[in-house]
Design an enzyme around this catalytic site. Sequence first.
Site: not given
Length: 186
Positions: A99, A102, A148, A151, A171
């Site tokens: 991510c 984070c 995510c 976060c 995607c």
Amino acid sequence: MKTRTQFFSLCLLLPLFIFQACGQSSKKQNTKTVVMENKIDKPGNPYYSNTDTTKLNVSDAEWKKVLPEDVYAVMRQADTERPFTGKYWNTDEKGTYYCASCGNLLFRSGAKFSSSCGWPSFFEQDNKKSVVYKNDNSLGMERIEALCGRCGGHLGHLFDDGPAPTGKRYCMNSIALDFIPDSQNK
């Protein structure tokens, strides 16, 4: 005649000056990303960690302070980058995707496939907690938004048109991902 020549020279150079000035936005901050031995360092973002999986509860105002504008627009406001423009949509390098907000581990390159949709696509997430979902009824259609798991940042969408063994297509927006190549894992 000299004034006319100077005027036309200025007209030709002005767009160049504007372009250079726009490329040096003073609002962009803490955008330096350093990859070193299976670790990404993002100075200025205290919430970024490739190892901490503790769920984050960070205010939108705080995210706005620590994320670059383009990353903030996608990850906190569910914006979408244009297809075929992201840095990972057409790569096949082996490694791990995290991510961009984070540092949560999201995908391994072994689950990445070429879907020709213009965004990086994966058929499975790294673990059952790395990506979470919510219904997205924007744009007049029903979709599943992928977020995510650490976060809550917007990553992209999940579709049921991927390859075996899962039949899923995650995607993702390239800008929502950081990548560490296997060659840097020592």
